[in-house]
Design a protein around this motif. Structure first.
Motif, PDB file in Angstrom:
ATOM      1  N   TYR A 109      -4.146 134.446  11.946  1.00 17.91           N
ATOM      2  CA  TYR A 109      -4.593 133.198  12.584  1.00 17.91           C
ATOM      3  C   TYR A 109      -3.681 132.834  13.765  1.00 17.91           C
ATOM      4  O   TYR A 109      -4.160 132.586  14.887  1.00 17.91           O
ATOM      5  CB  TYR A 109      -4.582 132.075  11.545  1.00 17.91           C
ATOM      6  N   LEU A 110      -2.381 132.825  13.537  1.00 21.37           N
ATOM      7  CA  LEU A 110      -1.409 132.421  14.553  1.00 21.37           C
ATOM      8  C   LEU A 110      -1.531 133.205  15.867  1.00 21.37           C
ATOM      9  O   LEU A 110      -1.544 132.588  16.945  1.00 21.37           O
ATOM     10  CB  LEU A 110       0.007 132.552  13.988  1.00 21.37           C
ATOM     11  N   PRO A 111      -1.611 134.547  15.846  1.00 18.74           N
ATOM     12  CA  PRO A 111      -1.647 135.277  17.126  1.00 18.74           C
ATOM     13  C   PRO A 111      -2.779 134.844  18.045  1.00 18.74           C
ATOM     14  O   PRO A 111      -2.599 134.766  19.270  1.00 18.74           O
ATOM     15  CB  PRO A 111      -1.819 136.743  16.698  1.00 18.74           C
ATOM     16  N   PHE A 112      -3.931 134.525  17.479  1.00 18.66           N
ATOM     17  CA  PHE A 112      -5.094 134.213  18.308  1.00 18.66           C
ATOM     18  C   PHE A 112      -5.022 132.792  18.860  1.00 18.66           C
ATOM     19  O   PHE A 112      -5.589 132.507  19.923  1.00 18.66           O
ATOM     20  CB  PHE A 112      -6.370 134.460  17.502  1.00 18.66           C
ATOM     21  N   GLU A 113      -4.298 131.918  18.159  1.00 17.88           N
ATOM     22  CA  GLU A 113      -4.035 130.594  18.724  1.00 17.88           C
ATOM     23  C   GLU A 113      -3.079 130.709  19.905  1.00 17.88           C
ATOM     24  O   GLU A 113      -3.240 130.023  20.920  1.00 17.88           O
ATOM     25  CB  GLU A 113      -3.459 129.667  17.647  1.00 17.88           C
ATOM     26  N   LEU A 114      -2.094 131.597  19.796  1.00 19.47           N
ATOM     27  CA  LEU A 114      -1.166 131.825  20.910  1.00 19.47           C
ATOM     28  C   LEU A 114      -1.893 132.434  22.107  1.00 19.47           C
ATOM     29  O   LEU A 114      -1.636 132.069  23.258  1.00 19.47           O
ATOM     30  CB  LEU A 114      -0.025 132.742  20.469  1.00 19.47           C
TER      31      LEU A 114
ATOM     32  N   ASN B 275      -8.206 140.381  29.484  1.00 17.46           N
ATOM     33  CA  ASN B 275      -9.254 141.282  28.991  1.00 17.46           C
ATOM     34  C   ASN B 275      -9.383 141.305  27.474  1.00 17.46           C
ATOM     35  O   ASN B 275     -10.156 142.097  26.941  1.00 17.46           O
ATOM     36  CB  ASN B 275      -8.979 142.711  29.491  1.00 17.46           C
ATOM     37  N   PHE B 276      -8.665 140.437  26.799  1.00 17.88           N
ATOM     38  CA  PHE B 276      -8.713 140.439  25.335  1.00 17.88           C
ATOM     39  C   PHE B 276     -10.077 139.972  24.845  1.00 17.88           C
ATOM     40  O   PHE B 276     -10.615 138.965  25.304  1.00 17.88           O
ATOM     41  CB  PHE B 276      -7.628 139.528  24.765  1.00 17.88           C
TER      42      PHE B 276
ATOM     43  N   GLY C  76      -2.697 130.202  32.074  1.00 20.90           N
ATOM     44  CA  GLY C  76      -2.793 131.058  33.253  1.00 20.90           C
ATOM     45  C   GLY C  76      -1.949 132.314  33.208  1.00 20.90           C
ATOM     46  O   GLY C  76      -1.815 133.011  34.226  1.00 20.90           O
ATOM     47  N   TYR C  77      -1.391 132.644  32.058  1.00 16.62           N
ATOM     48  CA  TYR C  77      -0.609 133.882  31.942  1.00 16.62           C
ATOM     49  C   TYR C  77      -1.538 135.085  31.831  1.00 16.62           C
ATOM     50  O   TYR C  77      -2.679 134.977  31.375  1.00 16.62           O
ATOM     51  CB  TYR C  77       0.319 133.814  30.724  1.00 16.62           C
ATOM     52  N   GLU C  78      -1.018 136.242  32.219  1.00 17.04           N
ATOM     53  CA  GLU C  78      -1.805 137.469  32.161  1.00 17.04           C
ATOM     54  C   GLU C  78      -1.486 138.300  30.918  1.00 17.04           C
ATOM     55  O   GLU C  78      -2.333 139.051  30.432  1.00 17.04           O
ATOM     56  CB  GLU C  78      -1.566 138.310  33.418  1.00 17.04           C
ATOM     57  N   TYR C  79      -0.255 138.171  30.426  1.00 17.82           N
ATOM     58  CA  TYR C  79       0.164 138.978  29.280  1.00 17.82           C
ATOM     59  C   TYR C  79       0.973 138.134  28.309  1.00 17.82           C
ATOM     60  O   TYR C  79       1.717 137.244  28.708  1.00 17.82           O
ATOM     61  CB  TYR C  79       1.031 140.167  29.727  1.00 17.82           C
TER      62      TYR C  79
ATOM     63  N   GLY D 158      -5.273 143.612  18.158  1.00 21.33           N
ATOM     64  CA  GLY D 158      -5.692 143.741  19.548  1.00 21.33           C
ATOM     65  C   GLY D 158      -4.593 144.003  20.554  1.00 21.33           C
ATOM     66  O   GLY D 158      -4.835 143.933  21.768  1.00 21.33           O
ATOM     67  N   CYS D 159      -3.383 144.306  20.089  1.00 18.81           N
ATOM     68  CA  CYS D 159      -2.289 144.578  21.028  1.00 18.81           C
ATOM     69  C   CYS D 159      -2.417 145.967  21.641  1.00 18.81           C
ATOM     70  O   CYS D 159      -2.987 146.885  21.052  1.00 18.81           O
ATOM     71  CB  CYS D 159      -0.938 144.471  20.318  1.00 18.81           C
TER      72      CYS D 159
END
Length: 309
Positions: free
Chosen positions: A255-260, A143-144, A268-271, A295-296
């Protein structure tokens, strides 16, 4: 009787029964890998449940070398009464021992809202006392929506993306060491502890943990990195991340968090668990505010103690 029963219990346990409830930090392989971190491992079994405890000093710890742990369940249909029974049975065994307590650090509630909630209340009703409550952060990958972020965060993200960063997964041993070195530099500059040395990280990654190492470069120079473990089938956890001084100036952590997020959503991970912003219940408001800005979502991570009194 509380004793060193790890080898015997593991011979009796059919691992296939626990595939659906797999959690890295509660797994047999992870526990076996970390046997040297405690005097011995006691496996407490009750009905459909069992739990690994490390005997350290005069207490039982679950976990004894991990951020958290949980019961292992041979079925998803575990009742509250079964969790309570496991804890009441443990309490009776503690009374027959010279141990003073058992300590539990639970997963953040989002890992399994129903099961962790039932276990938390079972701890309360078994006479356990809450020692601390920590604030944890995670991305809901399904849902992000980056467009829903604060305008200040979106401005920082746009600024970061102008820096021509190159994001990649580190595959060779030397690249993975660079990932670790960036994180070590970041921790040292902030005066934060780095609890796992390089040898511990790579041995864990090559042993019981499925791990990925990621690197961000600018002009071919490392500026940020992350180490991520697969914890369950649905959840990956950022074990460590950080940026160099140059990385912080160039806003690499916007930048890094959104690439992850892209990587783990595509896998296919949910979280994606980003970890706590507090220690022993003391919140770092700046750290938590940053995680919220990207966004956490926050959830609670509880630590309980069952005293032998």
């Amino acid at each position: 009787m509380i004793e060193n029963n790890f080898a015997t219990a593991c011979n009796d346990i059919d691992e296939n029964l626990f595939e659906d409830s797999y959690m890295l930090f509660s797994s047999k392989d992870f526990t076996k890998f970390n046997l040297s971190k405690c005097e011995y491992v006691y496996v407490h079994r009750y009905g459909k449940l069992h739990m690994f405890f490390g005997k350290v000093g005069d207490g039982l710890l679950a976990p004894f070398s991990a951020p958290f742990s949980f019961c292992r369940m041979s079925t998803s249909n575990v009742k509250y009464s079964e969790y309570l029974g496991l804890l009441q049975n443990l309490k009776e065994k503690l009374k027959l021992s010279e141990l003073r307590y058992a300590k539990f650090v639970l997963p953040p509630f989002f890992y399994d809202m129903s099961s962790v909630t039932k276990f938390s209340f079972a701890l309360q009703d078994s006479g356990s006392r809450i020692q601390s409550r920590d604030i944890n952060s995670h991305f809901d990958l399904l849902n992000f929506d980056e467009e829903s972020l604060f305008s200040s965060a979106k401005k920082a993200i746009r600024s970061a993306r102008k820096n021509m960063f190159v994001f990649s997964e580190a595959l060779s041993l030397s690249e993975k060491k660079t990932v670790y070195d960036v994180i070590a530099e970041n921790r040292a500059s902030k005066g934060y502890p780095l609890r796992m040395c390089w040898d511990q990280v790579i041995r864990t990654a090559e042993g019981p943990a499925k791990a990925r190492f990621f690197l961000v470069k600018k002009n071919d120079n490392p500026v940020a990195s992350a180490i991520v473990f697969d914890v369950t089938k649905k959840v990956a956890q950022v074990i460590y991340w950080g940026a160099t001084g140059d990385g912080e100036r160039y806003k690499a952590m916007y930048y890094l968090p959104f690439e992850l997020v892209k990587v783990y959503r595509d896998l296919g991970y949910e979280y994606l668990d980003i970890g706590p912003s507090s220690e022993d219940g003391v919140v770092s408001s700046g750290l938590n505010d940053y995680k919220q800005s990207i966004g956490c979502i926050n959830s609670v991570k509880e630590t309980w103690v069952l005293l032998n009194d």
